[in-house]
Write a protein that holds these residues in place. Structure first.
Motif, PDB file in Angstrom:
ATOM      1  N   THR A  17      -4.930 -38.649 -15.450  1.00 37.32           N
ATOM      2  CA  THR A  17      -4.704 -37.981 -14.609  1.00 37.32           C
ATOM      3  C   THR A  17      -3.705 -37.912 -14.017  1.00 37.32           C
ATOM      4  OG1 THR A  17      -6.793 -38.395 -13.431  1.00 37.32           O
ATOM      5  CG2 THR A  17      -5.114 -38.341 -12.221  1.00 37.32           C
ATOM      6  N   PHE A  32      -5.398 -35.195 -10.291  1.00 35.00           N
ATOM      7  CA  PHE A  32      -6.206 -33.762  -9.581  1.00 35.00           C
ATOM      8  C   PHE A  32      -6.679 -34.811  -8.326  1.00 35.00           C
ATOM      9  CE2 PHE A  32      -7.781 -34.603 -14.419  1.00 35.00           C
ATOM     10  CZ  PHE A  32      -8.201 -33.575 -14.112  1.00 35.00           C
ATOM     11  N   ALA A  75      -2.955 -38.015  -8.498  1.00 32.43           N
ATOM     12  CA  ALA A  75      -3.851 -37.852  -7.647  1.00 32.43           C
ATOM     13  C   ALA A  75      -3.375 -37.244  -6.964  1.00 32.43           C
ATOM     14  CB  ALA A  75      -5.213 -39.225  -8.060  1.00 32.43           C
ATOM     15  N   SER A 115      -3.441 -33.265 -19.701  1.00 34.56           N
ATOM     16  CA  SER A 115      -3.545 -34.692 -18.311  1.00 34.56           C
ATOM     17  C   SER A 115      -3.661 -33.765 -17.030  1.00 34.56           C
ATOM     18  CB  SER A 115      -2.182 -35.366 -18.035  1.00 34.56           C
ATOM     19  OG  SER A 115      -0.963 -34.500 -17.947  1.00 34.56           O
ATOM     20  N   LYS A 153     -14.428 -34.149 -15.643  1.00 35.68           N
ATOM     21  CA  LYS A 153     -14.336 -34.865 -16.935  1.00 35.68           C
ATOM     22  C   LYS A 153     -14.505 -35.343 -18.139  1.00 35.68           C
ATOM     23  CE  LYS A 153      -9.724 -37.359 -14.725  1.00 35.68           C
ATOM     24  NZ  LYS A 153      -9.291 -38.246 -15.041  1.00 35.68           N
TER      25      LYS A 153
END
Length: 166
Positions: free
Chosen positions: A80, A56, A83, A53, A67
């Motif tokens: 992710t 992002f 975010a 992971s 990705k």
């Protein structure tokens, strides 16, 4: 890039720094720096286990490209973890050894950040160009500012190539 484009269109700014990850066809562009988005990690990170992971920015073109390439190369989806709307915040969390993060490498032109962060072992990169953008020809002062930026990026490229040669 989206916010900067809005400011330029609303005449809140005469010039903006934008990445080429959006339609910039209606802008006058001056390329300042070519670099790569990549996964970065804290220099303190010692875990040898695979990266599953990452931090992002919200879903953007470069995130989708990365990705997809990650899945094709490593055979699993990179999740992710979080975010975040700011690459600076992602960079700070990486430096605190929170997790790996997907950021543009120009952030590491800052010596303090470069001292704390390194590129991860994931060998996938997504190229970008940082531009100075405007809707009108630049004023004399704006042109001088762009020249200062060009000189700065040129000097950082020289110092980085000298350090890698040592």
């Amino acid at each position: 890039t989206g916010t900067i484009k809005e400011w330029l269109q609303q005449n809140k700014a005469d010039i903006g720094l934008v990445l080429d990850n959006d339609d910039l066809s209606s802008y006058i562009l001056t390329p300042l720096y070519k670099g790569n988005f990549a996964l970065f990690q804290s220099k303190k990170r010692t875990a040898k286990k695979p990266i599953t992971s990452s931090l992002f920015a919200p879903a953007r073109h470069e995130v989708f490209i990365f990705k997809k390439a990650f899945q094709e190369r490593y055979g699993y989806e990179l999740k992710t973890d979080m975010a975040l709307c700011s690459w600076e915040v992602i960079c700070m969390l990486i430096s605190e050894n929170y997790n790996v993060g997907f950021i543009p490498d120009y952030l590491l032109l800052n010596q303090e950040k470069a001292r704390l962060i390194k590129r991860s072992q994931v060998a996938i990169q997504v190229p970008y160009t940082l531009h100075a953008a405007s809707l009108e020809p630049l004023s004399k002062n704006a042109s001088l500012f762009v020249q200062l930026l060009l000189d700065y990026f040129a000097s950082t490229r020289k110092s980085r190539s000298i350090k890698s040669a040592i």
